[in-house]
Scaffold this active site. Structure first.
Site, mmCIF file in Angstrom:
data_model
loop_
_atom_site.group_PDB
_atom_site.id
_atom_site.type_symbol
_atom_site.label_atom_id
_atom_site.label_comp_id
_atom_site.label_asym_id
_atom_site.label_seq_id
_atom_site.Cartn_x
_atom_site.Cartn_y
_atom_site.Cartn_z
ATOM 1 N N ASP A 232 12.884 69.736 68.666
ATOM 2 C CA ASP A 232 12.974 68.726 69.722
ATOM 3 C C ASP A 232 13.386 69.428 71.004
ATOM 4 O OD1 ASP A 232 13.383 65.366 69.497
ATOM 5 O OD2 ASP A 232 14.075 66.330 71.340
ATOM 6 N N CYS B 264 8.630 49.008 68.634
ATOM 7 C CA CYS B 264 7.268 49.112 68.084
ATOM 8 C C CYS B 264 6.392 47.893 68.353
ATOM 9 C CB CYS B 264 7.348 49.382 66.587
ATOM 10 S SG CYS B 264 8.364 50.820 66.236
HETATM 11 C C1 UGA Z 1 7.972 47.881 62.635
HETATM 12 C C2 UGA Z 1 7.092 47.774 61.379
HETATM 13 O O1 UGA Z 1 7.631 46.786 60.497
HETATM 14 C C3 UGA Z 1 6.996 49.122 60.653
HETATM 15 O O2 UGA Z 1 6.104 49.003 59.547
HETATM 16 C C4 UGA Z 1 6.474 50.176 61.633
HETATM 17 O O3 UGA Z 1 6.423 51.459 61.034
HETATM 18 C C5 UGA Z 1 7.393 50.232 62.837
HETATM 19 O O4 UGA Z 1 7.448 48.934 63.462
HETATM 20 C C6 UGA Z 1 6.840 51.255 63.790
HETATM 21 O O5 UGA Z 1 5.748 51.032 64.312
HETATM 22 O O6 UGA Z 1 7.443 52.327 63.951
HETATM 23 P P1 UGA Z 1 10.602 47.893 63.120
HETATM 24 O O7 UGA Z 1 10.220 47.682 64.554
HETATM 25 O O8 UGA Z 1 11.578 48.950 62.788
HETATM 26 O O9 UGA Z 1 9.290 48.204 62.220
HETATM 27 O O10 UGA Z 1 11.239 46.534 62.614
HETATM 28 P P2 UGA Z 1 10.764 45.260 61.764
HETATM 29 O O11 UGA Z 1 11.627 45.155 60.571
HETATM 30 O O12 UGA Z 1 9.330 45.226 61.553
HETATM 31 O O13 UGA Z 1 11.193 44.081 62.765
HETATM 32 C C7 UGA Z 1 10.585 43.939 64.034
HETATM 33 C C8 UGA Z 1 11.107 42.700 64.718
HETATM 34 O O14 UGA Z 1 10.626 41.526 64.090
HETATM 35 C C9 UGA Z 1 12.623 42.557 64.706
HETATM 36 O O15 UGA Z 1 13.060 42.104 65.956
HETATM 37 C C10 UGA Z 1 12.888 41.533 63.634
HETATM 38 O O16 UGA Z 1 14.091 40.837 63.821
HETATM 39 C C11 UGA Z 1 11.684 40.633 63.805
HETATM 40 N N1 UGA Z 1 11.333 39.845 62.614
HETATM 41 C C12 UGA Z 1 10.935 40.474 61.475
HETATM 42 C C13 UGA Z 1 11.375 38.466 62.671
HETATM 43 O O17 UGA Z 1 11.737 37.857 63.708
HETATM 44 N N2 UGA Z 1 11.025 37.753 61.567
HETATM 45 C C14 UGA Z 1 10.634 38.343 60.419
HETATM 46 O O18 UGA Z 1 10.305 37.614 59.444
HETATM 47 C C15 UGA Z 1 10.587 39.754 60.372
#
Ligand code: UGA
Length: 426
Positions: free
Chosen positions: A30, A260
């Site tokens: 990095d 993301c």
């Molecule tokens: C997301 C994807 O889920 C991963 O598969 C992907 O690798 C990643 O982006 C990426 O592109 O690097 P992440 O952003 O870490 O992962 O988090 P998530 O768990 O997907 O949640 C994203 C958002 O959606 C959060 O704000 C969460 O609170 C919200 N969410 C999630 C909801 O409001 N409702 C749900 O049912 C699920």
């Protein structure tokens, strides 16, 4: 295999450590000296459960080391993973600045055959761009292959997602190189999709956008549930048991945040326009998502009336539980609205320290909620589910709880005399 991972964010660090678990020697590279020093001392500079123990284990076994010296790192490797950030550009597309810089360095220093694996989330066609940049800088025409291998891990679940992926997608124009990359994952049971680089790149955007769409769908429906006096969580349960729909990403709340979904949905919308296609469905996903924090504030205002000079406790700053990441966190938007309305904002988060001067942060929840007019749950931390609501009731000024994540039990709160307001809850 000697593996080099470039970019020590949560994807790069997790990828490096998981590759150590698979028996490979890994170097993490990095440009940020502070990150590298911290990792070499066995300290993660971000919060991700389980990863710190693994870091110490593999440092002690000398399976991993971290450096800022790109030439030695590149020349000593057989396979190079690009895991650098691709932040959002002003025009909504992914900024490939770091990917390009890394490709240039690889081209300049390449000394024998190498496979370059792109894990960063990159626009369709980036594998080709990377190939061209390496070729332009590769004066001795040393052979190499570029493979796309998008990452699907979630922050807060990084380690378990990386070790137990639902699928592994590998794209390349050279199937031999793709096969070699697939061999890095032989200990994993996930199905492997072998395809072209372009397809692999699009699968990543399509997946994130579809998950965002599920969230916006349920959030939009929760507004209807609010009006119809129906419980959105029961709708999610009833829908999710259909295997074709599935129970995941149907939790209504304040909208998706993080580094993301917001970036990737925007990037797919913009890219599709370049191809003359209007993905209007995703524009709707974004607009529903952006409306959620204000919708929540309006709910609060309907109960409290004027928000000016009201003391409000905001519980949770991170965009979701399990991480200290506040990028695009709905919580920050909510705080902004409250401050604009001249409320007095008190905040708490188990792992995030706020840098906002206008809010007062407390290290424990009871101090945060003392004498407040309302408690707002903005992140789904386990700690908030386990709160002693009798104690909360004793110290608040007015017993109003607004649960932006639908994580609390309404009946329990009612029993202690707290008025509960969820999202799409009767
Ligand atoms: C997301 C994807 O889920 C991963 O598969 C992907 O690798 C990643 O982006 C990426 O592109 O690097 P992440 O952003 O870490 O992962 O988090 P998530 O768990 O997907 O949640 C994203 C958002 O959606 C959060 O704000 C969460 O609170 C919200 N969410 C999630 C909801 O409001 N409702 C749900 O049912 C699920």
């Amino acid at each position: 295999m000697n593996v080099l991972v470039i970019g020590m964010g949560y994807v790069g660090t997790t990828t490096g450590l998981v590759l150590c678990e698979q028996g490979h020697k890994v170097i993490g590279l990095d440009i940020d000296k502070n990150k590298i020093n911290s990792l070499n001392e066995g300290k993660l500079y971000f919060y991700e459960k389980g990863l710190d123990e693994l870091l110490i284990t593999h440092l002690n076994r000398e399976n991993i080391s971290f450096t800022t010296e790109s030439m030695d790192a590149i020349q000593g490797s057989d396979i190079i993973f690009i895991c650098v950030g691709t932040p959002k550009n002003e025009d909504g597309k992914a900024d490939l600045k770091y990917v390009r810089e890394v490709a240039m360095l690889i081209g300049r220093y390449i000394n024998n055959y190498k496979i370059i694996v792109i894990k960063s989330t990159v626009p369709v066609g980036t594998a080709e761009t990377v190939t061209n940049i390496i070729m332009e800088n590769n004066r001795d025409h040393i052979p190499f292959d570029v493979v796309s291998n998008p990452e699907f891990l979630r922050e807060g679940n990084a380690l378990s997602d990386a070790k137990n992926p639902d699928r592994i997608v590998i794209g390349s124009s050279n199937m031999e190189a793709a096969k070699m990359v697939s061999e890095l994952f032989t200990n994993m049971t996930a199905p492997i999709v072998m395809t072209t680089s372009k397809t692999a790149e699009l699968v990543k955007y399509a997946s994130n956008s579809f998950l965002a769409l599920k969230i916006s769908f349920i959030n939009e429906l929760s507004t209807l549930c609010d009006r119809m006096n129906i419980d959105i969580d029961e709708i999610s349960l009833g829908m999710g048991l259909d295997h074709r729909i599935g129970p995941y990403f149907l939790k209504a709340g304040l909208g998706y945040g993080g580094s993301c979904f917001p970036k990737d949905v925007d990037a797919l919308i913009t890219t599709s326009k370049d191809y003359g296609v209007n993905l209007s469905i995703l524009e709707q996903v974004v607009s529903i998502n952006e409306s959620k924090p204000l919708y929540f504030i309006e709910k609060v205002a309907r109960t409290l009336g004027e928000l000016k000079n009201k003391r409000i406790a905001v519980l949770g700053l991170a965009f979701k539980s399990g991480t200290d990441d506040t990028r695009e966190s709905p919580s920050l938007r909510i705080i902004e609205y409250l401050l604009n309305a001249q409320s007095i904002v008190r905040v708490h988060d188990p792992v995030v320290t706020s840098s906002m001067k206008e809010v007062e942060q407390f290290t424990n929840v009871i101090d945060t909620v003392r004498e407040v007019d309302a408690v707002l749950i903005c992140t789904d931390w386990e700690e908030y589910k386990q709160l002693d609501w009798n104690k909360v009731k004793e110290v608040v000024k007015q017993p109003f709880v607004f649960d932006g994540r639908n994580i609390l039990n309404k009946d329990e709160l009612k029993k202690v005399g707290i008025q509960y307001h969820g999202i799409g809850k009767p």
